[in-house]
Design a protein around this motif. Structure first.
Motif, short mmCIF file in Angstrom:
data_model
loop_
_atom_site.label_atom_id
_atom_site.label_comp_id
_atom_site.label_asym_id
_atom_site.label_seq_id
_atom_site.Cartn_x
_atom_site.Cartn_y
_atom_site.Cartn_z
N ALA A 11 0.78 -1.24 -0.02
CA ALA A 11 0.14 0.09 0.07
C ALA A 11 0.78 1.20 0.07
O ALA A 11 0.61 2.18 0.77
CB ALA A 11 -0.97 -0.01 1.23
N PHE A 12 1.99 1.33 -0.89
CA PHE A 12 3.04 2.24 -0.87
C PHE A 12 3.25 2.74 0.44
O PHE A 12 3.91 2.11 1.14
CB PHE A 12 2.26 3.51 -1.88
CG PHE A 12 3.21 4.38 -2.30
CD1 PHE A 12 4.53 3.90 -2.64
CD2 PHE A 12 3.13 5.67 -2.43
CE1 PHE A 12 5.50 5.00 -3.10
CE2 PHE A 12 3.79 6.69 -2.86
CZ PHE A 12 5.28 6.24 -3.26
N THR A 13 3.17 4.12 0.95
CA THR A 13 3.69 4.57 2.10
C THR A 13 2.83 4.22 3.29
O THR A 13 3.28 4.45 4.25
CB THR A 13 3.68 6.22 2.09
OG1 THR A 13 2.36 6.77 1.79
CG2 THR A 13 4.82 6.64 0.95
N HIS A 14 1.77 3.58 3.01
CA HIS A 14 0.88 3.15 4.11
C HIS A 14 1.13 1.54 4.39
O HIS A 14 0.05 0.89 4.82
CB HIS A 14 -0.39 3.45 3.98
CG HIS A 14 -0.72 4.99 3.72
ND1 HIS A 14 -0.28 5.83 4.65
CD2 HIS A 14 -1.37 5.73 2.63
CE1 HIS A 14 -0.82 7.04 4.07
NE2 HIS A 14 -0.99 6.92 2.97
N SER A 15 2.17 1.03 3.77
CA SER A 15 2.14 -0.55 3.49
C SER A 15 2.15 -1.42 4.99
O SER A 15 1.44 -2.27 5.16
CB SER A 15 3.34 -1.07 2.93
OG SER A 15 3.08 -0.67 1.42
N PHE A 16 2.72 -0.77 6.13
CA PHE A 16 2.88 -1.28 7.33
C PHE A 16 1.48 -1.18 8.04
O PHE A 16 1.11 -2.10 8.39
CB PHE A 16 3.81 -0.65 8.21
CG PHE A 16 3.73 -1.29 9.68
CD1 PHE A 16 4.29 -2.63 9.77
CD2 PHE A 16 3.26 -0.75 10.69
CE1 PHE A 16 4.29 -3.10 11.22
CE2 PHE A 16 3.13 -1.09 11.85
CZ PHE A 16 3.71 -2.42 12.26
N ALA A 17 0.96 -0.12 7.85
CA ALA A 17 -0.49 0.00 8.66
C ALA A 17 -1.60 -0.71 8.05
O ALA A 17 -2.14 -1.40 8.48
CB ALA A 17 -0.76 1.41 8.27
N HIS A 18 -1.28 -1.01 6.60
CA HIS A 18 -2.56 -1.86 5.83
C HIS A 18 -2.13 -3.31 6.22
O HIS A 18 -3.13 -4.19 6.35
CB HIS A 18 -2.43 -1.60 4.41
CG HIS A 18 -3.56 -0.46 4.03
ND1 HIS A 18 -4.58 -0.65 3.68
CD2 HIS A 18 -3.05 0.79 3.76
CE1 HIS A 18 -5.04 0.55 3.35
NE2 HIS A 18 -4.11 1.68 3.55
N GLY A 19 -0.76 -3.58 6.24
CA GLY A 19 -0.55 -4.92 6.76
C GLY A 19 -0.86 -5.35 8.15
O GLY A 19 -1.55 -6.43 8.48
N LEU A 20 -0.95 -4.36 9.14
CA LEU A 20 -1.38 -4.59 10.51
C LEU A 20 -2.73 -4.57 10.37
O LEU A 20 -3.29 -5.65 11.23
CB LEU A 20 -0.79 -3.38 11.32
CG LEU A 20 -1.12 -3.35 12.72
CD1 LEU A 20 -0.63 -4.56 13.36
CD2 LEU A 20 -0.52 -2.07 13.33
N LEU A 21 -3.48 -3.81 9.78
CA LEU A 21 -4.93 -3.93 9.61
C LEU A 21 -5.38 -5.09 9.16
O LEU A 21 -6.32 -5.96 9.80
CB LEU A 21 -5.25 -2.94 8.78
CG LEU A 21 -6.81 -2.92 8.67
CD1 LEU A 21 -7.82 -2.60 9.93
CD2 LEU A 21 -7.48 -1.73 7.62
N GLU A 22 -4.61 -5.66 7.91
CA GLU A 22 -5.31 -7.16 7.59
C GLU A 22 -4.78 -8.30 8.76
O GLU A 22 -5.71 -9.11 8.69
CB GLU A 22 -4.24 -7.23 6.31
CG GLU A 22 -4.63 -8.88 5.54
CD GLU A 22 -5.94 -8.90 5.13
OE1 GLU A 22 -6.35 -9.97 4.86
OE2 GLU A 22 -6.52 -7.86 4.79
N ALA B 88 9.08 2.76 6.90
CA ALA B 88 9.26 3.79 8.09
C ALA B 88 8.03 3.88 8.94
O ALA B 88 8.18 4.36 10.01
CB ALA B 88 9.96 5.21 7.51
N ASP B 89 7.03 3.75 8.27
CA ASP B 89 5.61 3.98 9.03
C ASP B 89 5.41 2.88 10.32
O ASP B 89 4.72 3.07 11.00
CB ASP B 89 4.37 3.90 7.93
CG ASP B 89 4.16 2.55 7.16
OD1 ASP B 89 5.12 1.71 6.93
OD2 ASP B 89 2.88 2.09 7.02
#
Length: 269
Positions: A140-151, A232-233
């Motif tokens: 999810a580009f610059t939000h990849s960690f956040a979306h991975g965590l949400l998943e 880095a997010d």
């Protein structure tokens, strides 16, 4: 479902100057420094010697943190569903593929070709551990960690089973470095559990919030040295884990955020 609770049973971190979570935690707390000189990339024992030598940096660091987090959680790797998230995948191999296709297309390496796909690390993990559970690779580009965590939160909450989250990115190189900003190497892994266990390090109270919000800032000097990496997010949340308190806001997009309230499990509690 827009709020809930999960427990953190395993946590791992790797970068060349902070090669494990103990070092990273101390540095994020301002109680330790960076390794000088930095260490070389890990050699994941999960792979056979030949595969270990050929594996790209993305696979090496992803498998290393995954194995460490699962071991800390006391879990059997093949029994865990997994989420692998990376903003860009293997930029070095993508640069090689593009340059070779332009200059000498018949010279493409079959090994590098199959390592170029975004789910290569997930594939190596499931094959190496013999895991038949579900595995998801996302970006999810610059939000990849956040979306991975949400998943990971979504799957663990719905299935009521522990899950492994692995997040990683490496430096951009070649022509891609002109359009894709990512420097250094960074990887982290979490094992999330719907139920508290004797291994639990603490509790994550999570919620989704609508509306414009700013991501929590990176504050420690050590974490700031890693902020140019595409993953880095993850750093604001890792800083909360390190300092044992506080809420973290991870942006999922322009009008949606994932908020995590961290409550550590102290010895004797």
């Amino acid at each position: 479902m827009s709020a809930g609770t999960l427990h953190l049973d395993g946590l791992a971190f790797w970068s060349p100057a902070l090669s494990d979570w103990t070092l990273a935690r101390a540095a994020f707390r301002g109680e330790g420094g960076m390794l000088d000189p930095p260490v070389r990339r890990p050699a994941p024992e999960l792979l056979a010697p030949t595969e270990r030598r050929r594996a790209p940096d993305t696979v090496a660091i992803a498998l290393e943190v995954a194995a460490r987090a699962v071991a800390q959680a006391g879990r059997v790797p093949k029994e865990l569903a997994s989420i692998f998230t990376s903003a860009h995948g293997d930029l070095a191999i993508n640069d090689y593929m593009c340059a070779t296709l332009v200059n000498e297309p018949m010279a493409i390496s079959p090994t590098k070709f199959h390592n170029s796909v975004h789910n290569a690390a997930a594939g190596y993990w499931t094959i190496g551990t013999g895991c038949m559970q579900s595995s998801t690779a996302l970006t999810a580009f610059t939000h990849s960690f956040a979306h991975g965590l949400l998943e990971a939160i979504s799957q663990a909450s719905v299935e009521q089973q522990p899950i492994l989250l692995v997040a990683y990115d490496i430096a951009a190189c070649g022509a891609l470095a002109c359009v894709t900003e990512s420097r250094g190497i960074l990887a982290t892994a979490l094992v999330l559990n719907p139920q508290a266990s004797p291994r639990s390090l603490g509790t994550l109270h999570w919620s989704l919030r609508h509306g414009v919000a700013s991501a929590s800032p990176i504050t420690s000097e050590a974490a700031l040295t890693l902020q140019s990496n595409a993953m880095a997010d993850c750093l604001p949340l890792l800083e909360r884990f390190a300092t044992d308190a506080g809420e973290t806001t991870l942006t999922l997009g322009d009008t949606l955020s994932l908020c995590i309230q961290w409550a550590p499990q102290h010895a004797g509690n």
